[in-house]
Design an enzyme around this catalytic site. Structure first.
Site, PDB file in Angstrom:
ATOM      1  N   GLU A  91       0.838  -1.198   0.000  1.00 19.24           N
ATOM      2  CA  GLU A  91       0.000   0.000   0.000  1.00 19.24           C
ATOM      3  C   GLU A  91       0.878   1.255   0.000  1.00 19.24           C
ATOM      4  OE1 GLU A  91      -3.385   1.918   3.024  1.00 19.24           O
ATOM      5  OE2 GLU A  91      -1.788   0.630   3.795  1.00 19.24           O
TER       6      GLU A  91
ATOM      7  N   LYS B 291      -9.619   0.609  -1.932  1.00 15.59           N
ATOM      8  CA  LYS B 291      -9.945   0.276  -0.545  1.00 15.59           C
ATOM      9  C   LYS B 291     -11.393   0.643  -0.234  1.00 15.59           C
ATOM     10  CE  LYS B 291      -8.166   0.821   4.173  1.00 15.59           C
ATOM     11  NZ  LYS B 291      -7.149   1.490   5.031  1.00 15.59           N
TER      12      LYS B 291
ATOM     13  N   CYS C 205      -4.570  -3.025   4.081  1.00 11.57           N
ATOM     14  CA  CYS C 205      -4.266  -2.601   5.450  1.00 11.57           C
ATOM     15  C   CYS C 205      -5.322  -3.057   6.454  1.00 11.57           C
ATOM     16  CB  CYS C 205      -4.059  -1.079   5.489  1.00 11.57           C
ATOM     17  SG  CYS C 205      -3.082  -0.532   6.921  1.00 11.57           S
TER      18      CYS C 205
END
Length: 553
Positions: free
Chosen positions: A298, A359, A410
């Protein structure tokens, strides 16, 4: 689900107050009541700290069972109000220690988030006190732990699942249960073991006070608690491979951890491009086998490659050097000037950028600011979040070379439905692109690694963690760590990992068991509360009857 039976039923002989030993608080003098209140509060706080030590980086997982048992004992027979206070006293130190990795942002953020999360444990504490008066209270206590996590995983702003009992048991005998019912089942087993242990301890204490032999409840409770811990050994975890893929995980590192980890423009991107070019040189020299795919973490590109020609050229140069499809983490401009998107982009050495995943679950106050106009005037630090992250609208299943991956970014690894959806929609291996540079050397990366280990078992998939500055890791489908990096180092992991098509029972049943348990906890509390109201009304009517003057003839 059958409704629980109240202690008022004839077949239930023991009363909760009699089991506890001390006389009811009302019979004690005021100083004694205060001392008992503070003693319980202190024990609740210590129990919360013990629970935090069950999680990484401490990893003392048996403390998760003992902490549950302690809170069950402390709330046993209390009023709902007292139970709520004990739950809060338990929750605050638990979350402050668990979330101490937030300190680079500020201790005020750590304490503020801990107070919010502890409110859910306060609700659970009230529920534990209410249901402790029901027959089968160890069962309802375990169910309430699932109910509390079910609420906390969703509220507020999409929830914050950190600190689930399951995440303290990602390398314990209970871990294989995740393949049957996911994280909620592991939590239920941990909590059930703890409440049964509390039940056994109460029975043993009563026998000691009355100088009698240990009752059958002590043996049943102890054996039941042990059985729940060991039952995971009987659960098969599917690991057989349908195919394999050679992967390389690139950890380019950052030059300075903390809030300003991005440093100068192109700095982080150049670190990852350089590490990839070194990998290409090692392949050419025969030092390592050529991978089928490369994965960057990321935010590996701190600039939007679609609007910044230099960023595009640097990524393309590195991908062409290694010569295989590469998953690139990048910040991409959103649909308007106020938004940015956190993406994983499939970059082909011949055709350039292709499919991408955005995301879905940005972190509130970290990646977007709720009520920005109002709160930014009061909390100036929020102005550092210059643009809000725009959420994606689809899962991370993408074709990366020969591998069909399920990408999550994440903190999304903490959310059951995001990872499960990626697997159910065809992901044969789970990829976790992450950037923990803000929190290096605080314990946060170890906690996230533990979550990834649980996901591997839950879904029967290898999990590949690519982090900017650590910890990057290759996790086998049984949850064992095949390889990992340290923190704050540039490194490349090369591994052959299985690609699997089969789904576990946890994948098939989805969130169903969690909802059943969570709703069961709510119903148990409602039943107990209704019974308590009826008893109080009956007591008042009886007292009023005693005070009514007798009539004379």
């Amino acid at each position: 689900m059958a409704l629980p039976v109240s202690h008022e039923q004839p077949e239930q002989q023991e009363q909760p107050v009699a089991e506890e030993g001390p006389q009811p608080a009302a019979a004690a003098p005021a100083p004694g009541r205060r001392r008992a209140w503070w003693a319980r509060t202190g024990l609740a706080a210590l129990s919360g700290l013990a629970l935090a030590l069950a999680f990484p980086p401490f990893d003392a997982w048996p403390l998760s069972i003992l902490a549950v048992a302690a809170l069950a004992l402390l709330t046993r027979g209390r009023t709902a109000r007292h139970g709520a206070w004990l739950g809060f006293a338990f929750g605050v130190p638990f979350f402050v220690l668990l979330l101490s990795w937030l300190r680079p942002v500020g201790w005020d953020a750590t304490v503020g988030l801990s107070l919010i999360e502890a409110l859910f444990l306060a609700l659970m504490g009230a529920g534990l006190a209410l249901t402790s008066k029901l027959r089968g209270w160890p069962l309802w206590g375990a169910v309430l732990w699932v109910t509390q996590e079910w609420m906390r995983d969703r509220l507020p702003f999409g929830g914050f699942p950190w600190g689930r009992l399951a995440f303290a048991n990602t390398a314990s005998p209970l871990t294989p249960l995740a393949a049957l019912g996911g994280a909620p089942l592991v939590t239920f087993a941990v909590a059930g073991s703890g409440t049964l242990l509390a039940w056994a301890a109460l029975a043993a204490a009563r026998a000691r006070r009355t100088d009698t032999e240990l009752p059958w409840r002590t043996a049943v409770g102890a054996v039941g608690a042990l059985a729940l811990v060991l039952v995971g050994y009987a659960v098969p975890v599917p690991t057989s491979a349908d195919d394999t893929v050679k992967v390389a995980l690139v950890q380019g590192n950052v030059d300075r951890p903390g809030m300003d980890f991005l440093g100068r423009p192109m700095e982080v991107l150049d670190n990852h491009a350089t590490a990839t070019e070194k990998l290409a040189a090692d392949v050419a020299a025969g030092k390592v086998a050529k991978p089928d795919v490369v994965i960057w973490p990321e935010n590996a590109s701190d600039l939007d490659p679609f609007t910044d020609p230099a960023a595009y050229a640097r990524i393309d140069e590195a991908v062409k050097a290694v010569g295989v499809p590469t998953l690139v983490g990048a910040l991409v401009d959103g649909p308007d000037e106020q938004h940015v998107q956190n993406e994983g982009i499939v970059w082909d050495p011949a055709t350039g950028p292709g499919a991408s995943y955005t995301k879905q679950h940005p972190v509130p106050f970290g990646e977007y600011v709720p009520f920005r106009d109002e709160l930014s005037k009061v909390i100036s630090r929020l102005q550092r979040v210059a643009r809000d992250f725009y959420p994606g609208d689809h899962n991370g299943v993408m074709q990366l070379g020969p591998a069909r991956i399920g990408d999550v970014i994440c903190f999304e690894v903490a959310y059951d439905e995001i990872v499960r959806d990626a697997v159910n929609q065809g992901g044969r291996v789970i990829v976790v692109q992450t950037n923990n540079a803000t929190y290096n050397n605080t314990g946060q990366t170890e906690q996230q690694l533990a979550m990834s280990r649980l996901r591997a078992v839950e879904h029967g998939r290898a999990v590949l963690i690519a982090a900017t500055s650590g910890v990057s890791a290759v996790i086998n489908p049984d949850g064992s760590v095949q390889q990992r990096t340290g923190e704050m180092e540039q490194a490349v992991l090369n591994a052959v990992v299985p690609l699997r098509d089969g789904r576990t029972l946890a994948d098939r049943v989805g969130a169903g068991p969690e909802w059943v348990l969570a709703v069961g906890g709510v119903l148990a509390c409602a039943f107990a509360a209704t019974g308590a109201v009826r008893r109080r009304r009956a007591e008042r009517r009886g007292a009023d009857g005693e005070r009514e003057p007798q009539r004379t003839a």
